[in-house]
Motif scaffolding. Structure first.
Motif, PDB file in Angstrom:
ATOM      1  N   CYS A 337      -7.196 -11.271  -0.986  1.00 38.91           N
ATOM      2  CA  CYS A 337      -6.991 -10.671  -2.305  1.00 38.91           C
ATOM      3  C   CYS A 337      -6.942  -9.155  -2.204  1.00 38.91           C
ATOM      4  O   CYS A 337      -7.588  -8.555  -1.345  1.00 38.91           O
ATOM      5  N   TYR A 338      -6.171  -8.535  -3.105  1.00 39.74           N
ATOM      6  CA  TYR A 338      -6.113  -7.076  -3.191  1.00 39.74           C
ATOM      7  C   TYR A 338      -6.530  -6.653  -4.593  1.00 39.74           C
ATOM      8  O   TYR A 338      -6.335  -7.376  -5.558  1.00 39.74           O
ATOM      9  N   TYR A 339      -7.073  -5.432  -4.685  1.00 35.67           N
ATOM     10  CA  TYR A 339      -7.656  -4.975  -5.942  1.00 35.67           C
ATOM     11  C   TYR A 339      -7.174  -3.583  -6.357  1.00 35.67           C
ATOM     12  O   TYR A 339      -7.914  -2.810  -6.938  1.00 35.67           O
ATOM     13  N   GLY A 340      -5.937  -3.268  -6.046  1.00 34.07           N
ATOM     14  CA  GLY A 340      -5.360  -2.019  -6.536  1.00 34.07           C
ATOM     15  C   GLY A 340      -5.648  -0.805  -5.692  1.00 34.07           C
ATOM     16  O   GLY A 340      -5.438   0.322  -6.148  1.00 34.07           O
ATOM     17  N   GLY A 341      -6.128  -1.003  -4.461  1.00 36.63           N
ATOM     18  CA  GLY A 341      -6.411   0.128  -3.584  1.00 36.63           C
ATOM     19  C   GLY A 341      -5.192   0.645  -2.850  1.00 36.63           C
ATOM     20  O   GLY A 341      -5.310   1.547  -2.010  1.00 36.63           O
ATOM     21  N   GLU A 342      -4.035   0.056  -3.123  1.00 38.12           N
ATOM     22  CA  GLU A 342      -2.750   0.467  -2.554  1.00 38.12           C
ATOM     23  C   GLU A 342      -2.774   0.445  -1.029  1.00 38.12           C
ATOM     24  O   GLU A 342      -3.404  -0.414  -0.432  1.00 38.12           O
ATOM     25  N   ASP A 343      -2.079   1.383  -0.392  1.00 36.99           N
ATOM     26  CA  ASP A 343      -1.880   1.336   1.055  1.00 36.99           C
ATOM     27  C   ASP A 343      -3.195   1.421   1.824  1.00 36.99           C
ATOM     28  O   ASP A 343      -3.360   0.768   2.860  1.00 36.99           O
ATOM     29  N   LYS A 344      -4.131   2.214   1.327  1.00 40.13           N
ATOM     30  CA  LYS A 344      -5.413   2.377   2.020  1.00 40.13           C
ATOM     31  C   LYS A 344      -6.150   1.040   2.082  1.00 40.13           C
ATOM     32  O   LYS A 344      -6.645   0.637   3.138  1.00 40.13           O
ATOM     33  N   HIS A 360      -3.636 -18.437   7.411  1.00 36.56           N
ATOM     34  CA  HIS A 360      -2.366 -18.361   6.703  1.00 36.56           C
ATOM     35  C   HIS A 360      -2.642 -18.111   5.230  1.00 36.56           C
ATOM     36  O   HIS A 360      -3.293 -18.907   4.561  1.00 36.56           O
ATOM     37  N   LEU A 361      -2.150 -17.020   4.722  1.00 32.85           N
ATOM     38  CA  LEU A 361      -2.468 -16.611   3.359  1.00 32.85           C
ATOM     39  C   LEU A 361      -1.259 -16.710   2.446  1.00 32.85           C
ATOM     40  O   LEU A 361      -0.127 -16.505   2.859  1.00 32.85           O
ATOM     41  N   SER A 362      -1.556 -16.998   1.188  1.00 34.22           N
ATOM     42  CA  SER A 362      -0.504 -16.970   0.180  1.00 34.22           C
ATOM     43  C   SER A 362      -0.434 -15.572  -0.408  1.00 34.22           C
ATOM     44  O   SER A 362      -1.165 -14.665  -0.010  1.00 34.22           O
ATOM     45  N   SER A 363       0.411 -15.379  -1.385  1.00 37.68           N
ATOM     46  CA  SER A 363       0.564 -14.076  -2.025  1.00 37.68           C
ATOM     47  C   SER A 363      -0.732 -13.654  -2.708  1.00 37.68           C
ATOM     48  O   SER A 363      -1.334 -14.448  -3.444  1.00 37.68           O
ATOM     49  N   PRO A 364      -1.196 -12.401  -2.490  1.00 38.43           N
ATOM     50  CA  PRO A 364      -2.415 -11.933  -3.170  1.00 38.43           C
ATOM     51  C   PRO A 364      -2.294 -12.030  -4.685  1.00 38.43           C
ATOM     52  O   PRO A 364      -3.252 -12.386  -5.367  1.00 38.43           O
ATOM     53  N   GLU A 365      -1.119 -11.735  -5.214  1.00 38.51           N
ATOM     54  CA  GLU A 365      -0.909 -11.809  -6.661  1.00 38.51           C
ATOM     55  C   GLU A 365      -1.027 -13.251  -7.144  1.00 38.51           C
ATOM     56  O   GLU A 365      -1.625 -13.522  -8.194  1.00 38.51           O
ATOM     57  N   LYS A 366      -0.486 -14.164  -6.373  1.00 39.95           N
ATOM     58  CA  LYS A 366      -0.569 -15.577  -6.725  1.00 39.95           C
ATOM     59  C   LYS A 366      -2.019 -16.062  -6.664  1.00 39.95           C
ATOM     60  O   LYS A 366      -2.466 -16.846  -7.514  1.00 39.95           O
TER      61      LYS A 366
END
Length: 620
Positions: A337-344, A360-366
């Protein structure tokens, strides 16, 4: 001491008082000193008897006067030092007692919290208790049809278990090991704990759990020994090691393990976590509850330290809320998962993610859209405020290293300034016996979270599930699990609606996720989270008594069956169709079953494998 020295002392007292009260008062203190001097000069003019007596008229300095002045100056410097030191000490004391002060209005606006009310909804008093808990109670005693271990246990059958993962993942393995030993009519050797996985904790079973109580409390159900008897060890040699499929049923164990056990006498099941089917006969489910909620006690040192943390929370507030916060870098990297930290953020978490080559990961947004990502600390704070918890609530937080550190925690601390952890409640010396052992530290958090008035989690990991089930069993104490799938879109559109509308929707979405009775149908969900076979209904028990009194003696046997059925909450026989999982599976069938089970797991949008460390990261 001459008058000038005395005036100096007085001036310093005034000035130090102004310094202690803050920068804003310094100018006022300076003006006060000047005013006092003018008054004294006027008095000096009226009372002066010679040169040097009146302030402002002139001063004749003699040697004794000079000595007194030097002494006065030294005293002033000493008082200044003491004042500054005391001020620093008091500031540290206040910081330890109240870990965080409110953010400024500007910072709150930056964090997007300026529209959040400070007070909770006082009309929602029931948030601190379950409205229907009085009608239910935990029941794990076996029925008369479950024979004693002394009758069922066969000689020369020894089962050894190697648990896997962190504290709570290993806890599930220990619970299921007792049940499997009973299924196979074998003697259980005290399980070995995982000392090599991600958590790298060298603790043995007896260093975390009270091993003597564990053995004695289960003596009627399963025979347990601390070590393999010497004569058996010499006769058998090394135990035969096996690994059974995940969610292996009774039939699965009887067909795969029992033949080997009869032939070799000693079998060790490796990587033993979630290796027993979720659905079992009622008697085995009750045994699970007995092990989990009664037999597994922490050692005296862990229990006493945990209770001391609870007592310190109670001294600060009559009621408190405990939060299990999983937001460590490894956790986020593993979840994908990603939380808006962008490239860093992508770079940092991506580097950690390379540890698992087959992940194997799915899309973070999904993943976020499907509710598969843990809530951020800010989202947890907003959810709690919307549910009615105000800023005066005392919050205990059980967590590891939080990704982003204080910057990530700042919004949560702004919403709940009374923010505590075991590190702020206890000294380093008090935590020293536990600090080098992750499982022992996790045990302290487990104890505090278990005894909290309300427990909330931002994830659906093992500790969250284990505590949710335990709190149901001991009286349905409020346990808040986020409905992440629905809350995700709500958080995304929060600033497009008023706070009142936002709070109303949070409450609607969280219905069925706050630990009330019957939130899930019997047989649905993970058993450790929903121990339905071990929750009895007092109202049904009362009906049973009435029904039994109305039965004739010829129907006494039938009445006995009714009693047991009713004490189980009127549920149907849970053994029906339970052997559907019990067929012997090859590798492809096992993978298919695992994939099917993963659909209900909040963090299984990746492929499960037996690669080391792949699953242990979610253990606590």
């Amino acid at each position: 001491m001459n008058e000038e020295s005395c005036y100096c002392v007085r001036d310093w007292f005034i000035w130090i008082s102004g310094w202690r009260h803050g920068v804003g008062n310094k100018m006022a203190m300076a003006k006060e000193i000047q005013r006092q001097r003018i008054v004294l000069i006027r008095k000096g003019k009226g009372k002066g008897r010679g040169r040097g007596r009146g302030i402002g008229i002139g001063i004749s300095v003699s040697l004794p006067t000079l000595t007194l002045s030097l002494v006065c100056a030294a005293l002033l410097l000493l008082m200044a030092f003491v004042s500054l030191t005391l001020s620093r000490f008091l500031d540290q004391h206040r910081q330890a007692d109240k870990v965080y002060t409110n953010l400024t209005a500007r910072e709150l606006r930056i964090k997007g919290l300026d529209d959040v009310p400070t007070e909770g909804d006082r009309s929602r008093k029931h948030v601190w208790s379950s409205r229907f808990s009085e009608f239910y109670y935990g029941c794990s005693d076996p029925s008369y049809r479950f024979p004693s271990a002394t009758v069922d246990t066969k000689s020369k059958r020894y089962l050894m278990i190697a648990a896997s993962g962190g504290l709570n993942q290993q806890r599930t393995g220990i619970i299921d090991a007792v049940v499997v030993a009973r299924m196979l009519n074998a003697t259980l050797v005290v399980p070995k704990l995982d000392q090599k996985s991600f958590w790298k904790d060298k603790s043995n079973f007896e260093e975390i759990f009270d091993v003597d109580w564990f053995i004695s409390s289960l003596s009627d159900d399963v025979k347990i020994v601390k070590e393999l008897p010497e004569n058996i060890r010499k006769e058998v040699g090394r135990p035969t090691k096996l690994r059974v499929p995940r969610k292996c049923s009774r039939h699965c164990y009887e067909s795969r393990v029992l033949p080997v056990l009869l032939k070799r006498h000693v079998v060790e099941l490796t990587k033993f976590d979630y290796r027993l089917a979720n659905k079992l006969d009622t008697e085995f489910q009750k045994l699970r509850c007995k092990v989990n909620y009664h037999a597994l006690r922490f050692t005296k040192s862990i229990s006493e330290t945990g209770q001391e943390l609870i007592d310190r929370m109670r001294k600060r507030s009559r009621r408190f809320l405990a939060l299990h916060l999983r937001f460590e870098p490894d956790m986020l990297a593993f979840s994908g998962c990603y939380y808006g930290g962008e490239d860093k953020e992508r770079k940092e978490l991506g580097a950690i993610r390379k540890r698992w080559k087959t992940l194997h990961l799915s899309s973070p947004e999904k993943a976020r859209r499907h509710g598969k990502c843990p809530l951020t600390p800010q989202e947890v704070g907003l959810m709690l405020r919307a549910l009615g918890f105000g800023s005066d609530v005392h919050l205990y937080v059980a967590s590891g290293e939080v990704y982003g550190g204080e910057e990530t925690l700042a919004p949560l601390k702004a919403l709940f300034p009374n923010f505590y952890t075991k590190d702020t409640l206890a000294s380093k010396e008090e935590l020293e016996p536990f600090s080098s052992y992750s499982s022992r530290m996790a045990a302290l958090d487990y104890i505090v979270c278990d005894q909290s008035d309300v427990f909330v989690t931002n994830n659906n990991g093992n500790m969250a599930r284990m505590l949710a089930g335990r709190r149901r069993y001991i009286g349905h104490k409020p346990t808040i699990r986020p409905n992440a799938k629905k809350l995700y879109l709500l958080f995304l559109n929060r600033h497009n609606m008023s706070w009142d509308d936002f709070a109303l929707k949070v409450r609607a979405y969280q219905k069925g996720f706050v630990g009330e009775p019957n939130e899930a149908r019997p047989g649905r969900g993970e058993f450790h989270e929903y121990p339905y076979s071990c929750i009895c209904d007092r109202r049904d028990a009362k009906k049973t008594v009435i029904n039994i009194k109305n039965q004739s003696k010829s129907n006494s046997a039938k009445a006995g069956d009714l009693r047991e059925q009713t004490m189980e909450g009127g549920r149907a026989n849970e053994s029906v169709d339970y052997d559907a999982e019990g067929i012997e599976m090859d590798e492809s069938e096992e993978s298919s079953l695992i994939h099917q089970e993963a659909e209900n797991d909040d963090y299984t949008h990746f492929t499960r494998t037996d690669e080391p460390e792949l699953e242990e990261i979610l253990s606590d």
